[in-house]
Design a protein around this motif. Structure first.
Motif, PDB file in Angstrom:
ATOM      1  N   SER A   5       0.822  -1.201   0.000  1.00 36.82           N
ATOM      2  CA  SER A   5       0.000   0.000   0.000  1.00 36.82           C
ATOM      3  C   SER A   5       0.856   1.251   0.000  1.00 36.82           C
ATOM      4  CB  SER A   5      -0.918  -0.024   1.224  1.00 36.82           C
ATOM      5  OG  SER A   5      -1.739   1.114   1.257  1.00 36.82           O
ATOM      6  N   THR A   6       2.050   1.211   0.666  1.00 39.82           N
ATOM      7  CA  THR A   6       2.943   2.362   0.670  1.00 39.82           C
ATOM      8  C   THR A   6       3.493   2.615  -0.729  1.00 39.82           C
ATOM      9  OG1 THR A   6       3.535   1.793   2.938  1.00 39.82           O
ATOM     10  CG2 THR A   6       4.946   3.355   1.813  1.00 39.82           C
ATOM     11  N   ILE A   7       3.810   1.526  -1.413  1.00 43.76           N
ATOM     12  CA  ILE A   7       4.337   1.675  -2.790  1.00 43.76           C
ATOM     13  C   ILE A   7       3.287   2.319  -3.674  1.00 43.76           C
ATOM     14  CG2 ILE A   7       5.075   0.360  -4.813  1.00 43.76           C
ATOM     15  CD1 ILE A   7       6.370  -1.622  -2.899  1.00 43.76           C
ATOM     16  N   GLU A   8       2.021   1.916  -3.507  1.00 45.51           N
ATOM     17  CA  GLU A   8       0.968   2.478  -4.336  1.00 45.51           C
ATOM     18  C   GLU A   8       0.816   3.976  -4.112  1.00 45.51           C
ATOM     19  OE1 GLU A   8      -2.553   0.351  -3.541  1.00 45.51           O
ATOM     20  OE2 GLU A   8      -1.806  -1.572  -4.288  1.00 45.51           O
ATOM     21  N   ARG A   9       1.132   4.438  -2.894  1.00 43.39           N
ATOM     22  CA  ARG A   9       0.937   5.844  -2.559  1.00 43.39           C
ATOM     23  C   ARG A   9       2.251   6.620  -2.520  1.00 43.39           C
ATOM     24  NH1 ARG A   9      -2.550   2.542  -0.928  1.00 43.39           N
ATOM     25  NH2 ARG A   9      -4.764   3.076  -0.687  1.00 43.39           N
ATOM     26  N   CYS A  10       3.278   6.081  -3.155  1.00 47.00           N
ATOM     27  CA  CYS A  10       4.602   6.737  -3.189  1.00 47.00           C
ATOM     28  C   CYS A  10       4.774   7.433  -4.540  1.00 47.00           C
ATOM     29  CB  CYS A  10       5.694   5.691  -2.975  1.00 47.00           C
ATOM     30  SG  CYS A  10       7.361   6.404  -2.943  1.00 47.00           S
TER      31      CYS A  10
END
Length: 786
Positions: A763-768
C-alpha cells in the motif's frame, strides 16, 4: 450296637442284593412319600430324585450304580471310592450315635419334668379343694349374720336419711351467714360454690315461708357478690388468670354469656396491650446498650404476650365455646359459633400487632447473618404458635406460623445474597484499584494478575460456601419447622438454589459482562488487564466452578425433583458463562489493539512522509509497539497457556525477505516498467484472507495474535491515508521489517504477520510518488543496530 448299622450300610452301599423283595422296596417308597407329605416337600425335580446312580436321591438303585462305576472307573479309582465311602459311613454312624444319645438325654429330662409337674398339680388340687370348703363356710356364716341384723339395718338406714336431711336443713338455715362470711373474707369462689349447691333446693321449696325468706336473703347477698365480681372484672390491675376466674364465677351465677365474653376479651386486651408495648419497644432497639439479642427477645415474647394470650384462648374457649358445644340445642350451638368467631377476631387483631413487631426484630437480626441464633429464635416462636394453634385450630395460627417462618427465611437468604454480591463487588473494586495504581504494565504487575484472579475466585467460592454453611441451620433435623415438606422444598429450591447460588452466579456474570459494554468512541475507565482477569475468571467458572458450586448447594440443600417451580439447569449457566468469557476476551483484544493502534496512528500522522530524510534507524513508535506487545505477551502468559503454534515452511518467520527487491538492488517503479496498481492487484490474489476481529481462543498465542492483527491492520489503514516520498517508502520498509523481525514469535501463525506487513509495504508503494525500495541488506543492518 454301632457295628450292626455300619455293616448294614456297607452291605447296602457296596454289595446290595439284586433280588430284594418287592414288598420291602414298596414299603420304603411309601414311607418316603409320607415323610415328604408331612414336611411339605414337593417332588418338583422328579428327574433328579429318580436318578438311579445318585446315592443321595430317593431313586438310588445299587445294582445300576455298581454297574456304572465298574464300567467307568479303574481299579485304583474303585479303591479310592471304597475308602471314601467307608469314611462317610463312619461319619454317619458317629452322627447317628450322637443324635441318639442327645435325644435320649432330652427324653429323660422331659420325663423327669413331667413327673415333677404331676406332683405339683396334685398338691395344687388338694389346696384348691381345701380353699373351696373354707369359702363355703364363710358364705354360710355371712348369710346367718345378714339374717340376724336385717331389722337393725333398716332402722340404721332410716336414721341416716333423717340425719342427712337435718344436715341439709341446717346448711340451708346457715346459708346467708356463710355467704356473708365468705364475702367479708373475699372468698368469692367458695361463696359461689356454696350458693350454687343450695340454689336448686331453695328453688324447689320456695313456696314454703321459711325457705322463701332464706332465698330472698341469699339473692340480695348474691346481687352484692355479682357487683363485686363485675368491679373486679373491670379492675385494670387484674391479671389474666384473675379475670378468667371472675368470668367463670359470673357464669356459674347465670350471667349472660355473650356480654361476659365481650367484657372478658376487652379486659384481657388491656392486659395484653401492655405486653405488646414491651415487645414493640424492644423491636425498635438496634445496637443500643441493653438491647436484647434475638433469642432473649423471642423468650420474652413467648413467656409474656403469647403465654398470656394462650391463657386467654384456653379460658375463653372453655367458658364460652366448649360449654355450649356440649349441648344438643341449636341455640346453644349458635352461641358457641358466635363466641368462637368473636375469639378468632380478637386473636387476629392482637397477633397482627405482635407478629409485625417480631418480624421487624427478626428482619433486623437477619442482617447480622447469624443463622444459628436466628433459627433458634424462629424455631422457638414457631413451636409456641403451633401449641397455640392446637388450643383453637379455627384461629389459623399454624398458617401465620408458616407465613412468618417463610418471610424470615426469605429475608435472611436475601441478606446472604446481598452480602455475597457486596463481597464480590468489594474484591473487584480492590483489584481494580490495584491495577489502576500501576499505570504502566510491568513484570511485577503481571505476576500479580494471577493473584488477583485467585482473590476473585476465592471471594466467590469461600463466600458461597460460608453462606450455605450458615443457612444449613434452617434444615437441621432438630428444627421443628424444617420437617414441613412445603417449607423444606421452597427453602432448598427457591431460596437457596435459585435465590442464592444461581442468582449469585448470574450476578457475577452480569457484573463481568458490563465491562464489555463500553462504546467504540469511548475509552474505558478501567485498565484492560482487569478485563483479561475477568475473562480468565469466567472461563474457569465455565469449565469447573459453576458445576462445583451448583452441586455443592444441591448436596447440602437437595431440591425436589418435580414441582411447579422449575430449577435452572446447569447447562444454561455454563452456556452463558462461555459466552461472557468469550466476549470479555474479545473485548480485551479489541481494547488493547485500539490502545496500540492509537500509538501507531499518532506516529504516522505526525510525520511528513513526502519530505522525510533517508532512514538511518527504526522509528521510536515501532520500538514502542514491540515493547507493548512484549509486555502484553508476558501479561497474558500469567493467566493463559501458550497454545499450539502453526508450523511454517522454510521461508517463514524472521528469515523471510520481501519480494519487492531483486538481487539486493532497489527495484525502480515507473509507468514503463509495470503499472503499480496492476502489480498490487495481482499480489492480492495470493494473499490469504485475514479476519482481523475474529473470535480468539483461550490461549496466549491466539490472544496476542488477535491484538497484533488489529495493530497491523491499523498501520495499513493509516498508510492508505498518507502520500509518501522515496525516503518515506524506505522508512516504512525498515519499520515493517523491524516489526516482522520481532512480532512473528508472538503469533500462532507467522504467515499472518508476513501477509499484513506485505500489504503495508504494497500500500505504501501504491501511494509513493517515487517508489524505490532500499536494498534488503541495508534494511537488515539498520534493524540489527536497533
Amino acid at each position: 450296637m454301632a457295628e450292626e448299622p455300619r455293616e448294614r450300610a456297607e452291605s447296602s452301599a457296596t454289595a446290595p442284593s439284586p433280588d430284594s423283595s418287592g414288598e420291602d422296596h414298596q414299603l420304603r417308597r411309601r414311607r418316603r412319600g409320607l415323610l415328604r407329605m408331612y414336611y411339605g416337600v414337593e417332588n418338583e425335580q422328579g428327574k433328579e430324585q429318580d436318578n438311579p446312580v445318585d446315592i443321595d436321591k430317593a431313586g438310588f438303585q445299587p445294582p445300576v450304580f455298581m454297574e456304572k462305576i465298574l464300567r467307568e472307573c479303574s481299579l485304583n479309582e474303585l479303591y479310592k471310592k471304597e475308602e471314601r465311602m467307608k469314611r462317610e459311613i463312619q461319619e454317619l454312624d458317629s452322627n447317628m450315635q450322637y443324635l441318639v444319645y442327645e435325644n435320649h438325654s432330652k427324653f429323660i429330662k422331659a420325663s423327669e419334668t413331667i413327673r415333677e409337674m404331676k406332683d405339683d398339680f396334685q398338691r395344687l388340687e388338694d389346696d384348691m379343694t381345701h380353699l373351696g370348703s373354707r369359702m363355703e363356710d364363710i358364705t354360710t356364716a355371712s348369710g346367718s349374720i345378714n339374717r340376724a341384723l336385717a331389722d337393725r339395718k333398716r332402722e340404721i338406714v332410716k336414721l341416716c336419711g333423717v340425719h342427712h336431711l337435718l344436715k341439709k336443713l341446717q346448711f340451708l338455715f346457715e346459708l346467708p351467714s356463710r355467704l356473708n362470711k365468705c364475702m367479708e373474707m373475699g372468698f368469692y369462689a367458695q361463696a359461689v360454690k356454696t350458693y350454687v349447691k343450695a340454689s336448686r333446693v331453695l328453688a324447689q321449696y320456695q313456696h314454703m315461708p321459711s325457705f322463701s325468706g332464706i332465698q330472698s336473703d341469699c339473692q340480695s347477698i348474691v346481687a352484692r357478690l355479682k357487683s363485686d365480681l363485675k368491679n373486679r372484672l373491670d379492675d385494670p390491675n387484674s391479671t389474666t388468670s384473675m379475670t378468667a376466674e371472675t368470668v367463670d364465677l359470673l357464669l356459674a351465677l347465670n350471667e349472660p354469656p355473650s356480654q361476659l365474653c365481650h367484657q372478658f376479651l376487652d379486659n384481657s386486651q388491656r392486659q395484653l396491650e401492655k405486653d405488646l408495648a414491651v415487645i414493640a419497644a424492644e423491636s425498635e432497639k438496634e445496637g443500643e446498650r441493653g438491647a436484647m439479642d434475638i433469642v432473649e427477645y423471642v423468650n420474652v415474647v413467648c413467656s409474656g404476650f403469647l403465654a398470656n394470650l394462650s391463657l386467654v384462648i384456653q379460658s375463653c374457649y372453655d367458658m364460652f365455646v366448649k360449654r355450649h358445644l356440649m349441648s344438643t340445642e341449636k341455640e346453644e350451638l349458635k352461641r358457641s359459633e358466635v363466641a368462637q368467631q368473636t375469639l378468632c377476631e380478637f386473636i387476629h387483631s392482637l397477633m397482627a400487632q405482635c407478629l409485625a413487631n417480631v418480624r421487624r426484630k427478626l428482619e433486623k437480626e437477619s442482617v447480622h447473618l447469624d443463622s444459628g441464633q436466628l433459627v433458634k429464635a424462629v424455631d422457638k416462636l414457631s413451636g409456641k404458635l403451633q401449641a397455640m394453634n392446637r388450643l383453637l385450630p379455627a384461629a389459623g395460627l399454624e398458617h401465620k406460623s408458616k407465613q412468618l417462618t417463610q418471610q424470615i427465611a426469605e429475608s435472611h437468604t436475601s441478606c446472604h445474597a446481598q452480602r455475597l454480591r457486596q463481597s464480590f463487588s468489594d474484591t473487584l473494586t480492590s483489584v481494580r484499584q490495584a491495577l489502576v495504581t500501576a499505570r504502566r504494565p510491568s513484570s511485577q504487575q503481571d505476576d500479580s494478575l494471577n493473584g488477583h484472579c485467585t482473590a476473585l475466585y476465592a471471594s466467590i467460592k469461600s463466600g458461597l460456601e460460608s453462606s450455605l454453611g450458615q443457612l444449613k441451620a434452617f434444615i437441621e433435623p432438630t428444627v421443628s419447622f424444617s420437617d414441613k415438606r412445603q417449607f423444606r422444598e421452597t427453602f432448598c429450591l427457591c431460596l437457596v438454589r435459585e435465590g442464592i447460588v444461581i442468582s449469585f452466579i448470574n450476578h457475577v456474570l452480569d457484573t463481568c459482562h458490563r465491562f464489555t459494554e463500553t462504546g467504540d468512541d469511548q475509552s474505558p475507565s478501567y485498565p484492560p488487564s482487569l478485563v483479561l482477569i475477568l475473562s480468565r475468571l469466567v472461563h474457569d467458572m465455565d469449565r469447573s466452578t459453576i458445576c462445583y458450586l451448583v452441586s455443592y448447594g444441591d448436596e447440602r440443600f437437595p431440591p425436589r425433583e418435580q414441582g411447579p417451580i422449575v430449577a435452572t439447569p446447569t447447562t444454561q449457566l455454563l452456556r452463558r458463562a462461555g459466552d461472557v468469557a468469550q466476549e470479555l476476551l474479545d473485548h480485551y483484544v479489541k481494547v488493547q489493539g485500539q490502545v496500540i493502534s492509537q500509538m501507531i496512528r499518532k506516529s504516522v500522522e505526525t510525520r511528513d512522509w513526502l519530505h522525510t530524510l533517508e532512514p538511518r534507524s527504526v522509528r521510536s513508535g515501532m520500538k514502542r509497539v514491540v515493547e507493548e506487545v512484549t509486555l502484553l505477551d508476558k501479561q497474558v502468559a500469567t493467566l493463559y497457556e501458550d497454545g499450539a503454534k502453526k508450523e511454517q515452511g522454510s521461508e517463514g518467520g524472521s528469515r523471510h525477505t520481501y519480494s519487492y527487491t531483486q538481487g539486493g538492488k532497489g527495484y525502480p517503479y515507473s509507468s514503463s516498467a509495470m503499472d503499480s496498481s496492476l502489480l498490487s492487484n495481482i499480489q492480492k490474489l495470493f494473499y490469504e484472507r485475514i479476519e482481523v476481529f475474529a473470535t480468539v481462543e483461550f490461549f496466549k498465542l491466539s490472544i496476542v495474535t488477535g491484538i497484533i492483527k488489529i495493530v497491523l491492520k491499523a498501520l495499513l489503514e493509516c498508510v492508505r491515508l498518507r502520500t509518501f516520498g522515496k525516503f518515506g517508502l524506505q522508512q516504512m520498509q525498515v519499520d515493517s521489517h523491524y516489526l516482522q523481525l520481532y512480532l512473528w514469535r508472538y503469533v500462532s501463525d507467522e504467515q499472518i504477520v508476513r501477509v499484513l506487513l506485505e500489504q503495508v509495504v504494497s500500500s505504501t508503494i501504491e501511494r509513493c510518488v517515487d517508489p524505490q525500495l532500499m536494498e534488503q541488506s541495508v534494511v537488515e543492518v539498520i534493524c540489527e543496530r536497533n
